[in-house]
Every structure is written in C-alpha cells, then in structure tokens.
Design an enzyme around this catalytic site. Structure first.
Site, PDB file in Angstrom:
ATOM      1  N   GLY A   8     -30.912  50.993 108.877  1.00  0.00           N
ATOM      2  CA  GLY A   8     -31.639  49.764 108.494  1.00  0.00           C
ATOM      3  C   GLY A   8     -30.701  48.571 108.402  1.00  0.00           C
ATOM      4  N   GLN A  12     -32.920  42.990 105.735  1.00  0.00           N
ATOM      5  CA  GLN A  12     -32.353  42.085 104.734  1.00  0.00           C
ATOM      6  C   GLN A  12     -31.148  42.731 104.032  1.00  0.00           C
ATOM      7  N   ASP A  13     -31.374  43.880 103.399  1.00  0.00           N
ATOM      8  CA  ASP A  13     -30.314  44.484 102.587  1.00  0.00           C
ATOM      9  C   ASP A  13     -29.179  45.025 103.459  1.00  0.00           C
ATOM     10  N   ASP A  63     -32.584  56.324 115.493  1.00  0.00           N
ATOM     11  CA  ASP A  63     -33.865  56.223 114.793  1.00  0.00           C
ATOM     12  C   ASP A  63     -33.893  57.309 113.731  1.00  0.00           C
ATOM     13  N   LEU A  85     -31.031  52.933 104.230  1.00  0.00           N
ATOM     14  CA  LEU A  85     -31.930  51.817 103.910  1.00  0.00           C
ATOM     15  C   LEU A  85     -33.119  51.715 104.873  1.00  0.00           C
ATOM     16  N   SER A  89     -41.041  49.099 105.227  1.00  0.00           N
ATOM     17  CA  SER A  89     -40.892  48.665 103.835  1.00  0.00           C
ATOM     18  C   SER A  89     -42.036  47.769 103.350  1.00  0.00           C
ATOM     19  N   TYR A 100     -47.349  57.127 109.738  1.00  0.00           N
ATOM     20  CA  TYR A 100     -46.065  56.639 110.241  1.00  0.00           C
ATOM     21  C   TYR A 100     -45.133  56.319 109.063  1.00  0.00           C
ATOM     22  N   THR A 130     -37.318  52.637  94.899  1.00  0.00           N
ATOM     23  CA  THR A 130     -37.989  51.340  94.686  1.00  0.00           C
ATOM     24  C   THR A 130     -38.772  51.285  93.375  1.00  0.00           C
ATOM     25  N   GLU A 132     -41.612  50.173  93.186  1.00  0.00           N
ATOM     26  CA  GLU A 132     -43.001  50.523  93.526  1.00  0.00           C
ATOM     27  C   GLU A 132     -43.375  51.912  93.005  1.00  0.00           C
ATOM     28  N   TYR A 154     -46.794  53.819 100.841  1.00  0.00           N
ATOM     29  CA  TYR A 154     -45.359  53.493 100.832  1.00  0.00           C
ATOM     30  C   TYR A 154     -44.675  54.128  99.619  1.00  0.00           C
ATOM     31  N   LYS A 158     -41.870  57.101  99.248  1.00  0.00           N
ATOM     32  CA  LYS A 158     -40.588  56.861  98.570  1.00  0.00           C
ATOM     33  C   LYS A 158     -40.398  57.824  97.388  1.00  0.00           C
TER      34      LYS A 158
HETATM   35  P1  NAP Z   1     -36.249  45.588 105.651  1.00  0.00           P
HETATM   36  O1  NAP Z   1     -35.744  44.187 105.762  1.00  0.00           O
HETATM   37  O2  NAP Z   1     -37.654  45.893 106.035  1.00  0.00           O
HETATM   38  O3  NAP Z   1     -35.257  46.498 106.519  1.00  0.00           O
HETATM   39  C1  NAP Z   1     -35.563  47.813 106.869  1.00  0.00           C
HETATM   40  C2  NAP Z   1     -34.821  48.139 108.154  1.00  0.00           C
HETATM   41  O4  NAP Z   1     -35.140  49.503 108.500  1.00  0.00           O
HETATM   42  C3  NAP Z   1     -35.243  47.265 109.348  1.00  0.00           C
HETATM   43  O5  NAP Z   1     -34.096  46.736 109.962  1.00  0.00           O
HETATM   44  C4  NAP Z   1     -35.945  48.232 110.275  1.00  0.00           C
HETATM   45  O6  NAP Z   1     -35.698  48.030 111.623  1.00  0.00           O
HETATM   46  C5  NAP Z   1     -35.276  49.555 109.905  1.00  0.00           C
HETATM   47  N1  NAP Z   1     -36.087  50.686 110.333  1.00  0.00           N
HETATM   48  C6  NAP Z   1     -37.429  50.852 110.153  1.00  0.00           C
HETATM   49  N2  NAP Z   1     -37.810  52.007 110.700  1.00  0.00           N
HETATM   50  C7  NAP Z   1     -36.702  52.578 111.230  1.00  0.00           C
HETATM   51  C8  NAP Z   1     -36.464  53.771 111.961  1.00  0.00           C
HETATM   52  N3  NAP Z   1     -37.455  54.615 112.231  1.00  0.00           N
HETATM   53  N4  NAP Z   1     -35.201  54.068 112.338  1.00  0.00           N
HETATM   54  C9  NAP Z   1     -34.196  53.200 112.078  1.00  0.00           C
HETATM   55  N5  NAP Z   1     -34.359  52.035 111.425  1.00  0.00           N
HETATM   56  C10 NAP Z   1     -35.597  51.738 111.004  1.00  0.00           C
HETATM   57  O7  NAP Z   1     -36.060  46.133 104.185  1.00  0.00           O
HETATM   58  P2  NAP Z   1     -35.068  45.646 103.024  1.00  0.00           P
HETATM   59  O8  NAP Z   1     -35.782  44.648 102.192  1.00  0.00           O
HETATM   60  O9  NAP Z   1     -33.748  45.331 103.598  1.00  0.00           O
HETATM   61  O10 NAP Z   1     -34.986  46.960 102.137  1.00  0.00           O
HETATM   62  C11 NAP Z   1     -34.021  47.974 102.422  1.00  0.00           C
HETATM   63  C12 NAP Z   1     -34.489  49.281 101.811  1.00  0.00           C
HETATM   64  O11 NAP Z   1     -34.675  49.117 100.414  1.00  0.00           O
HETATM   65  C13 NAP Z   1     -35.827  49.797 102.332  1.00  0.00           C
HETATM   66  O12 NAP Z   1     -35.749  51.188 102.350  1.00  0.00           O
HETATM   67  C14 NAP Z   1     -36.840  49.329 101.301  1.00  0.00           C
HETATM   68  O13 NAP Z   1     -37.963  50.178 101.306  1.00  0.00           O
HETATM   69  C15 NAP Z   1     -36.020  49.440 100.043  1.00  0.00           C
HETATM   70  N6  NAP Z   1     -36.376  48.508  98.956  1.00  0.00           N
HETATM   71  C16 NAP Z   1     -36.450  47.163  99.184  1.00  0.00           C
HETATM   72  C17 NAP Z   1     -36.720  46.312  98.132  1.00  0.00           C
HETATM   73  C18 NAP Z   1     -36.812  44.819  98.312  1.00  0.00           C
HETATM   74  O14 NAP Z   1     -37.322  44.140  97.402  1.00  0.00           O
HETATM   75  N7  NAP Z   1     -36.298  44.264  99.400  1.00  0.00           N
HETATM   76  C19 NAP Z   1     -36.902  46.833  96.842  1.00  0.00           C
HETATM   77  C20 NAP Z   1     -36.799  48.209  96.648  1.00  0.00           C
HETATM   78  C21 NAP Z   1     -36.519  49.036  97.718  1.00  0.00           C
HETATM   79  P3  NAP Z   1     -36.485  46.941 112.488  1.00  0.00           P
HETATM   80  O15 NAP Z   1     -35.723  45.686 112.194  1.00  0.00           O
HETATM   81  O16 NAP Z   1     -36.321  47.462 113.855  1.00  0.00           O
HETATM   82  O17 NAP Z   1     -37.890  46.911 111.980  1.00  0.00           O
HETATM   83  N1  GDD Z   2     -46.887  40.244 101.435  1.00  0.00           N
HETATM   84  C1  GDD Z   2     -47.751  39.464 100.776  1.00  0.00           C
HETATM   85  N2  GDD Z   2     -48.435  38.509 101.466  1.00  0.00           N
HETATM   86  N3  GDD Z   2     -47.920  39.644  99.460  1.00  0.00           N
HETATM   87  C2  GDD Z   2     -48.770  38.832  98.801  1.00  0.00           C
HETATM   88  C3  GDD Z   2     -49.491  37.830  99.456  1.00  0.00           C
HETATM   89  C4  GDD Z   2     -49.327  37.664 100.856  1.00  0.00           C
HETATM   90  O1  GDD Z   2     -49.922  36.824 101.490  1.00  0.00           O
HETATM   91  N4  GDD Z   2     -50.234  37.186  98.537  1.00  0.00           N
HETATM   92  C5  GDD Z   2     -50.000  37.752  97.353  1.00  0.00           C
HETATM   93  N5  GDD Z   2     -49.114  38.756  97.513  1.00  0.00           N
HETATM   94  C6  GDD Z   2     -48.645  39.639  96.436  1.00  0.00           C
HETATM   95  C7  GDD Z   2     -48.744  41.127  96.770  1.00  0.00           C
HETATM   96  O2  GDD Z   2     -50.075  41.599  96.530  1.00  0.00           O
HETATM   97  C8  GDD Z   2     -47.740  41.703  95.779  1.00  0.00           C
HETATM   98  O3  GDD Z   2     -48.363  41.905  94.543  1.00  0.00           O
HETATM   99  C9  GDD Z   2     -46.696  40.589  95.646  1.00  0.00           C
HETATM  100  O4  GDD Z   2     -47.271  39.416  96.238  1.00  0.00           O
HETATM  101  C10 GDD Z   2     -45.389  40.900  96.366  1.00  0.00           C
HETATM  102  O5  GDD Z   2     -45.695  41.309  97.677  1.00  0.00           O
HETATM  103  P1  GDD Z   2     -44.538  41.579  98.760  1.00  0.00           P
HETATM  104  O6  GDD Z   2     -43.659  40.414  98.859  1.00  0.00           O
HETATM  105  O7  GDD Z   2     -45.204  42.068 100.008  1.00  0.00           O
HETATM  106  O8  GDD Z   2     -43.661  42.712  98.069  1.00  0.00           O
HETATM  107  P2  GDD Z   2     -44.068  44.091  97.359  1.00  0.00           P
HETATM  108  O9  GDD Z   2     -43.841  43.899  95.887  1.00  0.00           O
HETATM  109  O10 GDD Z   2     -45.390  44.557  97.784  1.00  0.00           O
HETATM  110  O11 GDD Z   2     -43.001  45.098  97.960  1.00  0.00           O
HETATM  111  C11 GDD Z   2     -41.619  44.724  98.064  1.00  0.00           C
HETATM  112  O12 GDD Z   2     -40.936  45.095  96.906  1.00  0.00           O
HETATM  113  C12 GDD Z   2     -40.864  46.515  96.660  1.00  0.00           C
HETATM  114  C13 GDD Z   2     -40.091  46.720  95.353  1.00  0.00           C
HETATM  115  O13 GDD Z   2     -40.942  46.591  94.259  1.00  0.00           O
HETATM  116  C14 GDD Z   2     -41.073  45.405  99.323  1.00  0.00           C
HETATM  117  O14 GDD Z   2     -39.790  44.914  99.570  1.00  0.00           O
HETATM  118  C15 GDD Z   2     -40.968  46.903  99.138  1.00  0.00           C
HETATM  119  O15 GDD Z   2     -40.284  47.486 100.253  1.00  0.00           O
HETATM  120  C16 GDD Z   2     -40.184  47.184  97.848  1.00  0.00           C
HETATM  121  O16 GDD Z   2     -40.084  48.569  97.635  1.00  0.00           O
END
Ligand code: NAP
Ligand code: GDD
Length: 340
Positions: A8, A12-13, A63, A85, A89, A100, A130, A132, A154, A158
């Site tokens: 990953g 972002q991360d 992958d 990572l 997501s 998937y 996470t 979540e 999701y 996780k």
């Molecule tokens: P992200 O931006 O969605 O990055 C995920 C990466 O995984 C993307 O580059 C994606 O590739 C890659 N990927 C998806 N499917 C894959 C596969 N089958 N094989 C190889 N690579 C694959 O997520 P992030 O925000 O950086 O988060 C990183 C990790 O932390 C994730 O596991 C997420 O669930 C977890 N997390 C995130 C948050 C948050 O708030 N950001 C919070 C808690 C946990 P493509 O670019 O090709 O799609």
């Molecule tokens: N995406 C999105 N789009 N969310 C919206 C919208 C919209 O138009 N309007 C309101 N929301 C609300 C969602 O319902 C959710 O309650 C909140 O905004 C945050 O949504 P996201 O930014 O999509 O993030 P998330 O909290 O569902 O999930 C992210 O954080 C998790 C950690 O708690 C992702 O990064 C997950 O991968 C990660 O695990």
C-alpha cells in the site's frame, strides 16, 4: 542495514511512511498494484524528487491477494520489517464490494503473516487495524480494552486481520503489532474520503467551477489526526521490546459540519445550517447562497456516528503524542489545495 517492505505504498500512509523510513536510512521496498491505465505516482513525488533516495527506494509490482507475488517479494527482499497497509480502505465501497473487501482486508492479512511464518518468522509486522473496529460503541473514549463491534464489511474484514495477527503472535511467538489508528488525514488523502472531498470542492467553488457540493451524514463525529505524524507510530510499535496493540488518536472529536465550517473559513466564508435530514443545507451567511446539500447516496447502510480515541497507552509506552490540532490539520489541507 534496515530493510522495510511496505504494502500500500502508493496510498496516503504508505507514502508518508516510506519518506519517514528513508530519512531513518532504511532501504525501502514498496508494493504497487498493476494498473492498465496510467496511474500517477503523485504521493511518491517527494521521494522521486530526492536523488539520495534513488538507490534506497524500490517499487515492485505485486498484489496482496496473490500468494506467489507476496511470498516471492518476501523471499527476494528479505525485509526486517513489513508494514502491511494495503487495503480497500473505503467504508461505503465495502458495502458495494463486500467480497472483494474481505479478500483484500481479511484474507490478504493472513497471506502476509503466513508468508512471514513460512519464510522467516523473525520479520516484524505492522498490521493496519482501525478505529472502525469499535463500531457504535457506547463509551465516550475508545481504547485498547474497549470491545469491538464492527458495523461494515470493511471493519468485519479488519477484525479478522486484527485477531489473526494476535493469534499468530501468541501461537508462533511472532512480532506482530496492530495499530488501531483513528481517522487521519492529509493533502494525500484519497478524494472520496470526506475531508479531502470537502477541501477539493471548496477549491472548485472558489474557482467558480461548481456552485455547491453534496455530502452524506453531516452529524457524524470523528477523531481526526494528521497522517504525516501518525506514521511515526507504526515504526515506534516495531521498535518496542514486545509486540502489542496500540490506539493512535488525538482524543478530540469534531463533526463533518465542523470540518466544513472550518475549511470554508480559509476562503473567508462563514457557513450556517438550516433545514433537517435530507433537506438540510449549508449556506454562506453573507451571500445566502447554498453551498452544501445532502445526498443520501453517501449514507452508509449502517452509520458509525462517533469515534474518539484514548491514546494514553501510546503516550506511556511509545512516548508519542499528536502535535497537529484540528484547525491546523484543516489549514494544512486547504493550503495544499490552493497551492496546486
Ligand atoms: P489508502 O490511501 O486507501 O491506501 C491503501 C493502498 O493499498 C493504496 O495504495 C492501494 O492501491 C493499495 N491496495 C489496495 N488493494 C491492494 C492490493 N490488492 N494489493 C496491493 N495494494 C493494494 O489508505 P490509507 O489511508 O493510506 O490507510 C493505510 C492503511 O491503514 C489501510 O489498511 C487502512 O485501511 C488503514 N487505516 C487507515 C486509516 C485512515 O484514517 N487513513 C485509519 C485506520 C486504518 P491503489 O492505489 O492501487 O488503490
Ligand atoms: N466519504 C464520505 N463522503 N463520507 C461522508 C460524506 C461523504 O460525502 N458525508 C458525510 N460523510 C461521513 C461518513 O458517513 C463518515 O461518518 C465520516 O464522514 C467519515 O467518512 P470517511 O472520510 O469516508 O472516513 P471513515 O471514517 O468512514 O473511514 C476512514 O477512517 C477509518 C478509521 O476510523 C477510512 O480511512 C478507513 O479506512 C479507516 O479505517
């Protein structure tokens, strides 16, 4: 020589973590998926620009859903640390593609861990868990002891990743840490996540490309931190004497509306709200123009309304604390939009 493998890495991360580890003199290998269209390596721009990194940073096609690709990368690269990572997501997407999502976010976690067990069980693993996992918990703060109650495909996937990591940790004495990270954002956030969607659309409004934009659940509350500083905790977890699970959060909570209001302030617009439910709108108090509307498309079949992390264990054991507050995070994201 420290060698890290990041799945990953284009996300972002992954991209911030790669930069962080390169600064620490690691050799960093990243896994990217093959795509038949020309995917931009935007998040890796900082690395590509830095000539010192050309012999230290390597991208590999692979992958996490493919056993041969993951096992052969582990054998070839011989990492000391794996940061797992890769994920589908996006929570709403997990309802649209649940099978998937389970393949990528559950079974693929097992695949990486099992690969390490078979090839070299001393490799340390960071597993991206996470907040979540908590679902709609009735506690004011969630910490490592709060029961999990996932509400989306999701988070169910996780949850499997979390427990399979724990099981391999105890059964095979492997060094695997689950990072229970609360939402963290940055200019590198994908456009379909709410914070980035808001900042990008405000830029479009400022440029007169659109009149208004649509959101889902405006009242949802999240504990939003800054991704660039959260990746440090992934590394810190793997440097401890003992593998463990840690909550990473700010402890502060804001609604989607709060984010919208704060972001519009950057272009000197004060937002007020009127109406209820699907009829609720956000308008500019000066011009009275409606800038935000609600579209039920963005509602999730199960909403998760409130997440707020208690990160005291990380403060004590990792000696870490969040530095960027909510206002600063919004400003960083808005500045980046307007610099583009
Ligand atoms: P992200 O931006 O969605 O990055 C995920 C990466 O995984 C993307 O580059 C994606 O590739 C890659 N990927 C998806 N499917 C894959 C596969 N089958 N094989 C190889 N690579 C694959 O997520 P992030 O925000 O950086 O988060 C990183 C990790 O932390 C994730 O596991 C997420 O669930 C977890 N997390 C995130 C948050 C948050 O708030 N950001 C919070 C808690 C946990 P493509 O670019 O090709 O799609
Ligand atoms: N995406 C999105 N789009 N969310 C919206 C919208 C919209 O138009 N309007 C309101 N929301 C609300 C969602 O319902 C959710 O309650 C909140 O905004 C945050 O949504 P996201 O930014 O999509 O993030 P998330 O909290 O569902 O999930 C992210 O954080 C998790 C950690 O708690 C992702 O990064 C997950 O991968 C990660 O695990």
């Amino acid at each position: 020589m420290n060698v890290a493998l990041i799945t990953g890495v284009m996300g972002q991360d992954g991209s911030y973590l790669a930069e962080y580890l390169l600064k620490k003199n690691y050799i960093v290998h990243g896994v990217r998926r093959y795509s038949s269209t020309n995917v931009e390596l935007k998040n890796l721009n900082q690395i590509k620009k830095n000539k010192n990194y050309s012999k230290k940073f390597f991208l590999h096609y692979g992958d996490v859903t493919d056993t041969s690709s993951i096992f052969s990368l582990i054998k070839k690269i011989k990492p000391n640390e794996i940061y797992n990572l890769a994920a589908q997501s996006h929570v709403l997407t997990s309802f649209q593609a649940p099978e998937y999502t389970s393949q990528v976010d559950a079974i693929s976690q097992l695949r990486v861990i099992e690969g390490v067990r078979q090839i070299n069980s001393r490799i340390k693993i960071y597993q991206a868990a996470t907040s979540e996992l908590y679902g709609n918990s009735d506690t004011k703060f969630q910490n490592e002891k709060t029961p999990f109650d996932p509400v989306s495909p999701y988070s169910a996937a996780k949850l499997y990743g979390f427990y399979i990591s724990k099981i391999y940790r105890t059964a095979y004495k492997m060094f695997i840490c689950n990072g229970i990270l609360f939402n963290h954002e940055s200019p590198r956030r994908g456009s379909s996540f709410v914070t980035k969607k808001i900042t990008e659309n405000i830029k479009r409004i400022a440029n007169k490309e659109i009149d208004c934009f649509y959101l889902g659940n405006l009242n949802s509350k999240r504990d939003w931190g800054y991704a660039k500083e959260y990746v440090e905790t992934m590394w810190l977890m793997l440097q401890q004497n003992k593998a463990d699970d840690y909550v990473i959060a700010t402890g502060k909570v804001y609604s989607v509306k709060d984010f919208v209001e704060e972001a519009f302030k950057y272009i000197n617009i004060k937002i007020k709200w009127r109406g209820k439910g699907l009829k609720e709108v956000g308008y500019d108090t000066k011009t009275k123009k409606i800038l935000i509307k609600v579209d039920p498309y963005y509602f999730r079949p199960n909403e998760l309304d409130y997440l707020r992390g208690d990160w005291s264990k990380s403060r004590k054991l990792l000696k870490w604390k969040p530095k960027t507050n909510f206002k600063d995070l919004v400003r960083i994201m808005m500045q980046s939009e307007f610099k583009k």
